[in-house]
Design a protein around this motif. Structure first.
Motif, PDB file in Angstrom:
ATOM      1  N   GLU A  49      71.089 173.882  41.725  1.00 45.47           N
ATOM      2  CA  GLU A  49      71.043 175.342  41.835  1.00 45.47           C
ATOM      3  C   GLU A  49      71.301 176.033  40.506  1.00 45.47           C
ATOM      4  O   GLU A  49      70.730 177.067  40.211  1.00 45.47           O
ATOM      5  CB  GLU A  49      72.041 175.815  42.882  1.00 45.47           C
ATOM      6  N   ASN A  50      72.169 175.481  39.686  1.00 46.31           N
ATOM      7  CA  ASN A  50      72.550 176.116  38.427  1.00 46.31           C
ATOM      8  C   ASN A  50      71.694 175.527  37.303  1.00 46.31           C
ATOM      9  O   ASN A  50      72.130 174.653  36.562  1.00 46.31           O
ATOM     10  CB  ASN A  50      74.044 175.885  38.185  1.00 46.31           C
ATOM     11  N   LEU A  51      70.473 176.016  37.156  1.00 47.45           N
ATOM     12  CA  LEU A  51      69.493 175.412  36.257  1.00 47.45           C
ATOM     13  C   LEU A  51      69.737 175.696  34.772  1.00 47.45           C
ATOM     14  O   LEU A  51      69.111 175.069  33.927  1.00 47.45           O
ATOM     15  CB  LEU A  51      68.081 175.883  36.640  1.00 47.45           C
ATOM     16  N   GLU A  52      70.627 176.622  34.450  1.00 50.00           N
ATOM     17  CA  GLU A  52      70.849 176.928  33.033  1.00 50.00           C
ATOM     18  C   GLU A  52      71.968 176.094  32.402  1.00 50.00           C
ATOM     19  O   GLU A  52      72.218 176.204  31.215  1.00 50.00           O
ATOM     20  CB  GLU A  52      71.115 178.426  32.824  1.00 50.00           C
ATOM     21  N   GLN A  53      72.622 175.244  33.200  1.00 48.91           N
ATOM     22  CA  GLN A  53      73.662 174.377  32.672  1.00 48.91           C
ATOM     23  C   GLN A  53      73.307 172.912  32.895  1.00 48.91           C
ATOM     24  O   GLN A  53      72.527 172.583  33.783  1.00 48.91           O
ATOM     25  CB  GLN A  53      75.006 174.657  33.347  1.00 48.91           C
ATOM     26  N   VAL A  54      73.919 172.035  32.091  1.00 48.78           N
ATOM     27  CA  VAL A  54      73.687 170.594  32.202  1.00 48.78           C
ATOM     28  C   VAL A  54      74.630 170.011  33.248  1.00 48.78           C
ATOM     29  O   VAL A  54      75.850 170.181  33.151  1.00 48.78           O
ATOM     30  CB  VAL A  54      73.918 169.884  30.848  1.00 48.78           C
ATOM     31  N   PHE A  55      74.036 169.364  34.242  1.00 48.73           N
ATOM     32  CA  PHE A  55      74.772 168.628  35.254  1.00 48.73           C
ATOM     33  C   PHE A  55      74.058 167.313  35.491  1.00 48.73           C
ATOM     34  O   PHE A  55      73.019 167.031  34.870  1.00 48.73           O
ATOM     35  CB  PHE A  55      74.867 169.427  36.570  1.00 48.73           C
ATOM     36  N   PHE A  56      74.561 166.494  36.409  1.00 49.21           N
ATOM     37  CA  PHE A  56      73.939 165.217  36.729  1.00 49.21           C
ATOM     38  C   PHE A  56      72.464 165.430  37.079  1.00 49.21           C
ATOM     39  O   PHE A  56      72.114 166.336  37.819  1.00 49.21           O
ATOM     40  CB  PHE A  56      74.653 164.546  37.904  1.00 49.21           C
ATOM     41  N   GLY A  57      71.609 164.602  36.520  1.00 47.73           N
ATOM     42  CA  GLY A  57      70.174 164.672  36.785  1.00 47.73           C
ATOM     43  C   GLY A  57      69.405 165.530  35.806  1.00 47.73           C
ATOM     44  O   GLY A  57      68.171 165.523  35.811  1.00 47.73           O
ATOM     45  N   ALA A  58      70.092 166.276  34.968  1.00 47.93           N
ATOM     46  CA  ALA A  58      69.417 167.153  34.012  1.00 47.93           C
ATOM     47  C   ALA A  58      68.689 166.333  32.948  1.00 47.93           C
ATOM     48  O   ALA A  58      69.136 165.260  32.555  1.00 47.93           O
ATOM     49  CB  ALA A  58      70.424 168.075  33.332  1.00 47.93           C
ATOM     50  N   THR A  59      67.574 166.874  32.502  1.00 48.76           N
ATOM     51  CA  THR A  59      66.875 166.319  31.350  1.00 48.76           C
ATOM     52  C   THR A  59      67.111 167.316  30.220  1.00 48.76           C
ATOM     53  O   THR A  59      66.828 168.512  30.375  1.00 48.76           O
ATOM     54  CB  THR A  59      65.373 166.140  31.635  1.00 48.76           C
ATOM     55  N   VAL A  60      67.651 166.826  29.105  1.00 48.64           N
ATOM     56  CA  VAL A  60      68.109 167.693  28.026  1.00 48.64           C
ATOM     57  C   VAL A  60      67.419 167.310  26.722  1.00 48.64           C
ATOM     58  O   VAL A  60      67.398 166.141  26.346  1.00 48.64           O
ATOM     59  CB  VAL A  60      69.647 167.579  27.847  1.00 48.64           C
ATOM     60  N   THR A  61      66.873 168.305  26.041  1.00 51.12           N
ATOM     61  CA  THR A  61      66.286 168.090  24.720  1.00 51.12           C
ATOM     62  C   THR A  61      67.300 168.562  23.686  1.00 51.12           C
ATOM     63  O   THR A  61      67.830 169.673  23.787  1.00 51.12           O
ATOM     64  CB  THR A  61      64.959 168.859  24.564  1.00 51.12           C
ATOM     65  N   LEU A  62      67.550 167.713  22.684  1.00 49.75           N
ATOM     66  CA  LEU A  62      68.588 167.958  21.682  1.00 49.75           C
ATOM     67  C   LEU A  62      68.037 167.862  20.272  1.00 49.75           C
ATOM     68  O   LEU A  62      67.069 167.136  20.027  1.00 49.75           O
ATOM     69  CB  LEU A  62      69.704 166.915  21.819  1.00 49.75           C
ATOM     70  N   ILE A  63      68.688 168.578  19.362  1.00 52.51           N
ATOM     71  CA  ILE A  63      68.394 168.458  17.937  1.00 52.51           C
ATOM     72  C   ILE A  63      69.681 168.006  17.258  1.00 52.51           C
ATOM     73  O   ILE A  63      70.745 168.591  17.467  1.00 52.51           O
ATOM     74  CB  ILE A  63      67.939 169.799  17.327  1.00 52.51           C
ATOM     75  N   ASP A  64      69.581 166.971  16.431  1.00 48.77           N
ATOM     76  CA  ASP A  64      70.731 166.474  15.670  1.00 48.77           C
ATOM     77  C   ASP A  64      70.920 167.383  14.463  1.00 48.77           C
ATOM     78  O   ASP A  64      70.037 167.467  13.597  1.00 48.77           O
ATOM     79  CB  ASP A  64      70.494 165.028  15.231  1.00 48.77           C
ATOM     80  N   LEU A  65      72.036 168.071  14.382  1.00 47.26           N
ATOM     81  CA  LEU A  65      72.277 169.021  13.298  1.00 47.26           C
ATOM     82  C   LEU A  65      72.458 168.334  11.947  1.00 47.26           C
ATOM     83  O   LEU A  65      72.189 168.936  10.914  1.00 47.26           O
ATOM     84  CB  LEU A  65      73.484 169.901  13.631  1.00 47.26           C
ATOM     85  N   TRP A 105      75.891 159.070  33.263  1.00 46.29           N
ATOM     86  CA  TRP A 105      76.717 160.272  33.300  1.00 46.29           C
ATOM     87  C   TRP A 105      78.120 160.033  32.766  1.00 46.29           C
ATOM     88  O   TRP A 105      78.841 160.983  32.463  1.00 46.29           O
ATOM     89  CB  TRP A 105      76.768 160.842  34.723  1.00 46.29           C
ATOM     90  N   ILE A 106      78.516 158.761  32.594  1.00 46.66           N
ATOM     91  CA  ILE A 106      79.844 158.481  32.036  1.00 46.66           C
ATOM     92  C   ILE A 106      79.793 158.188  30.535  1.00 46.66           C
ATOM     93  O   ILE A 106      80.818 157.963  29.917  1.00 46.66           O
ATOM     94  CB  ILE A 106      80.543 157.320  32.778  1.00 46.66           C
ATOM     95  N   ALA A 107      78.592 158.205  29.951  1.00 48.73           N
ATOM     96  CA  ALA A 107      78.449 157.971  28.503  1.00 48.73           C
ATOM     97  C   ALA A 107      79.065 159.135  27.731  1.00 48.73           C
ATOM     98  O   ALA A 107      79.068 160.278  28.216  1.00 48.73           O
ATOM     99  CB  ALA A 107      76.975 157.826  28.142  1.00 48.73           C
ATOM    100  N   PRO A 108      79.598 158.880  26.541  1.00 50.79           N
ATOM    101  CA  PRO A 108      80.217 159.960  25.759  1.00 50.79           C
ATOM    102  C   PRO A 108      79.287 161.154  25.526  1.00 50.79           C
ATOM    103  O   PRO A 108      79.721 162.304  25.627  1.00 50.79           O
ATOM    104  CB  PRO A 108      80.583 159.278  24.440  1.00 50.79           C
ATOM    105  N   LEU A 109      78.011 160.895  25.239  1.00 50.97           N
ATOM    106  CA  LEU A 109      77.075 161.998  25.021  1.00 50.97           C
ATOM    107  C   LEU A 109      76.895 162.819  26.296  1.00 50.97           C
ATOM    108  O   LEU A 109      76.931 164.053  26.264  1.00 50.97           O
ATOM    109  CB  LEU A 109      75.721 161.479  24.535  1.00 50.97           C
ATOM    110  N   ALA A 110      76.720 162.161  27.423  1.00 57.75           N
ATOM    111  CA  ALA A 110      76.534 162.871  28.686  1.00 57.75           C
ATOM    112  C   ALA A 110      77.767 163.701  29.028  1.00 57.75           C
ATOM    113  O   ALA A 110      77.647 164.847  29.475  1.00 57.75           O
ATOM    114  CB  ALA A 110      76.224 161.880  29.801  1.00 57.75           C
TER     115      ALA A 110
END
Length: 186
Positions: free
Chosen positions: A107-123, A150-155
């Motif tokens: 329901e909360n599509l603007e935040q990262v939760f379990f199942g989310a696919t996230v695109t990231l940029i390494d600063l 979901w238990i990984a440090p990045l997640a």
């Protein structure tokens, strides 16, 4: 057997886990995506209905051939049968304890939760490379194809982050900062 050679402190979840087998933190829920649950269920069905019965036939045939001490089919078959039986028990426990979470029902599509696919940029990379990860269950994680547990440090660092947020986490290579570019659920 002498009690000195018996390990009694193995918990039910971590019992006889092979090296590298994923384990859950104590007291945590075994979350899974529908696709991950389906893959484990298919593997379980394949082992129970196809591989194990075929192997039992081979072992039975080999046992009827006489001397078992030098019978390669019998020795290898029994060893493989133990491995299959262990895997069946392991999969059965994992499937029984699984809580299937469908990312499309989030329901909360603007935040990262379990199942989310996230695109990231390494600063640290001056924003030159984007990487995409899906946050999945422990048993379905495969970083090579972009699925992290979901238990990984990045997640864990990404949980509840929003687009534009910068998250920091400790990786094996040291402290890293990543910017969340896009979040979607599929």
């Amino acid at each position: 057997m002498n009690k000195a050679f018996v390990r009694e402190d193995a918990g039910e979840e971590g019992e006889n886990l092979p090296a590298g087998a994923p384990s859950l933190p104590a007291g945590s829920v075994n979350y899974m995506t529908p696709a991950g649950h389906r893959r484990l269920r298919e593997e379980f069905e394949q082992l129970v209905k196809v591989e194990r019965p075929a192997l039992v036939q081979v072992v039975s045939w080999a046992a009827g051939n006489g001397d078992r001490s030098e019978n390669g089919d019998y020795i290898y078959g029994k060893k493989r049968l133990r491995e299959i039986d262990w895997r069946i028990r392991y999969l059965s426990k994992r499937l029984d304890s699984a809580v299937v979470v469908d990312p499309q029902e989030q329901e909360n599509l603007e935040q990262v939760f379990f199942g989310a696919t996230v695109t990231l940029i390494d600063l640290a990379d001056a924003g030159m490379s984007e990487t995409t990860y899906q946050i999945v269950g422990v048993d379905e994680a495969d970083a090579g194809v972009g699925r992290i547990s979901w238990i990984a440090p990045l997640a864990r660092a990404l949980m509840k982050a929003r687009e534009g947020d910068v998250v920091s986490f400790q990786s094996p290579a040291g402290r890293r900062e990543l910017e969340v570019v896009e979040i979607f659920y599929r």
